[in-house]
Scaffold this active site. Structure first.
Site, PDB file in Angstrom:
ATOM      1  N   HIS A 103       0.746  -1.125  -0.128  1.00 50.57           N
ATOM      2  CA  HIS A 103       0.078  -0.061   0.209  1.00 50.57           C
ATOM      3  C   HIS A 103       1.004   1.219  -0.056  1.00 50.57           C
ATOM      4  CE1 HIS A 103      -2.869  -3.207   1.317  1.00 50.57           C
ATOM      5  NE2 HIS A 103      -3.982  -2.003   0.885  1.00 50.57           N
ATOM      6  N   TYR A 172      -3.182   5.359  -0.108  1.00 47.46           N
ATOM      7  CA  TYR A 172      -3.485   5.595  -1.214  1.00 47.46           C
ATOM      8  C   TYR A 172      -3.312   7.002  -1.739  1.00 47.46           C
ATOM      9  CZ  TYR A 172      -5.780   1.132  -0.823  1.00 47.46           C
ATOM     10  OH  TYR A 172      -6.332  -0.303  -0.745  1.00 47.46           O
TER      11      TYR A 172
END
Ligand code: ZN
Length: 486
Positions: A103, A172
């Site tokens: 991530h 993100y």
């Protein structure tokens, strides 16, 4: 003197021999040290074109952020160079992708003065980093930390420093840069049960205002489900920002990877107000109820929908790609009165593992840069429509790979006209390293083998040791080449 000349002569001969042996050979990839899932459309831009060069960032060894630059005039590559160390990286490198967080891969941009910015390293942070007022941190020892790097000098990837000016809880990361110079950094402010937010900078990223929540996480009324989201933010027409997003019903126990529906709304950057496609005001952070009522463009029922990208036409109407069921790319656009029925862009091949981005040339002429699988072959290339998305034609593939999957990023920013995109190998048998490719209109932008092959001795050792890479954590719903958002 004589010895010196003698030595110089040998050095020249040796260099010529090396060039003959390896240097002259050109390969399609620009680096061989991408790691795990080095890039994704959700972490964007993965690169930006600026003043004749394309700057790229991706996840390399130990999940660290690596950068490269390609000068289009001289056709010379620089890098990859280590820009920043990820707090989530492991040593030695895992060979099981399930042990790689993935991530913290970077997003990057070039500001108005040519400085390069990279944001990476976060998956929710943890309580040791403070109190997360907008979401849920990961457990202690997990979650990394969202880190903002800036280059020491403009247009120079060789030296970086950390700017401590964004929330450590983010994941993100997505940059949106406005024509007026404002920079927005969007991200999810923690793990699943967190708001999606932005921080705004008016001084080229040197400082950022406090996070502003856009999508609200909260316990769903009358159920154990917690409303959560996946979102993709992009530059709209003029001084606007688009948000396309999916609903994630998050519940523990019994957690699932469900993603449902497609939503759209737009921010007017001048005053930070949001509106739906009809121009009706939307209060943020928007709740599930309000999102369903005002911003839902596609109701998927219980079927899985995942994010794609959104680009606007010259009339300010959004064109949206999203992934449906197993990852079939669908396209819809706002005509000014209605959303068109979502159409499967790729009508042949496997209806899974597709992903990509859009270039909108006019309301009816659109090109989609996509990856897909057909007959076991993975391809990347353009599909185009001239009738507003009702029919799509495939152009000659720019890149293909016989098995093992691919990963693709969003199109290089400011380079959409040039059609540049970065892809990586999805997996290889022995390890989690991936070759990285920059694709242009003619396919991969090549590089001398000796420059691109940086870690071959290490990979050779892994092969000798007979390591076996595990492509994805067992039990995950994902298919090869599909980003597993978490
Ligand atoms: Zn969840």
């Amino acid at each position: 003197m004589k010895n010196n000349r003698y030595g110089a002569g040998w050095a020249f001969l040796w260099a010529a021999l090396l060039t003959t042996l390896v240097g002259a050979e050109e390969v399609g990839y620009f680096a061989d040290n991408g790691f795990g899932k080095p890039l994704a459309t959700l972490h964007h831009p993965s690169g930006e074109y600026y003043q004749g060069s394309t700057y790229l960032a991706y996840q390399g060894p130990h999940e660290d952020a690596y950068v490269c630059a390609y000068n289009h005039l001289t056709k010379k590559w620089t890098g990859p160079l280590l820009a920043g160390v990820s707090p989530m990286g492991k040593t030695p490198d895992p060979t099981d992708n399930g042990e790689v967080d993935n991530h913290g891969k970077p997003a990057m941009m070039v500001d108005g003065q040519g400085y390069l910015h990279v944001v990476f390293g976060g998956h929710g942070g943890n309580a040791l980093l403070g109190t997360n007022l907008l979401g849920t941190p990961a457990g202690i020892g997990r979650g990394g930390k969202l880190i903002h790097l800036v280059s020491e000098r403009p247009e120079d990837i060789t030296a970086w420093r950390v700017l401590d000016n964004i929330s450590p809880f983010g994941t993100y990361p997505q940059f949106v840069q406005m024509e007026g110079g404002a920079i927005y950094l969007f991200y999810r402010h923690g793990t699943h049960q967190s708001d999606w937010v932005y921080q705004k900078s008016g001084d080229q990223g040197r400082t950022f205002a406090a996070p502003v929540a856009v999508l609200k996480h909260q316990k769903s009324a009358g159920s154990e489900v917690h409303d959560a989201w996946y979102a993709w933010f992009g530059k709209g027409l003029g001084d606007t920002v688009t948000a396309t997003y999916m609903y994630h019903p998050c519940a523990y126990p019994g957690h699932s990877k469900a993603r449902q529906n497609v939503y759209y709304m737009k921010m007017n950057a001048a005053d930070g107000s949001w509106e739906n496609v009809l121009g009706e005001s939307c209060e943020v952070p928007i709740t599930k109820e309000a999102a369903d009522r005002k911003t839902r463009l596609f109701d998927s029922g219980a079927d899985r929908c995942n994010h794609g990208t959104c680009r606007m036409d010259g009339e300010g109407h959004p064109h949206v790609l999203f992934r449906y069921k197993g990852g079939q790319v669908r396209y819809t656009r706002w005509t000014g009165r209605a959303w068109t029925d979502p159409v499967a862009v790729i009508s042949d091949g496997e209806e899974k593992g597709q992903d990509g981005d859009l270039v909108v040339e006019s309301p009816t002429r659109v090109r989609a840069m996509l990856m897909r699988t057909k007959g076991g072959q993975h391809e990347v290339g353009w599909w185009s429509t001239v009738d507003g998305g009702q029919h799509w034609e495939q152009e000659a593939p720019l890149f293909s790979r016989p098995g093992g999957g691919l990963d693709i990023g969003a199109l290089i920013e400011q380079g959409s006209g040039r059609g540049l995109v970065v892809v990586s190998e999805g997996r290889v048998p022995e390890h989690l390293y991936r070759k990285m490719y920059l694709l242009g209109e003619k396919g991969p932008v090549g590089r001398e083998a000796a420059e691109a092959s940086l870690i071959q001795p290490q990979l050779e050792r892994l092969r000798r040791e007979g390591a076996r890479a595990v492509p994805a954590a067992k039990g995950k719903a994902g298919k090869e080449g599909v980003e597993e958002d978490d």
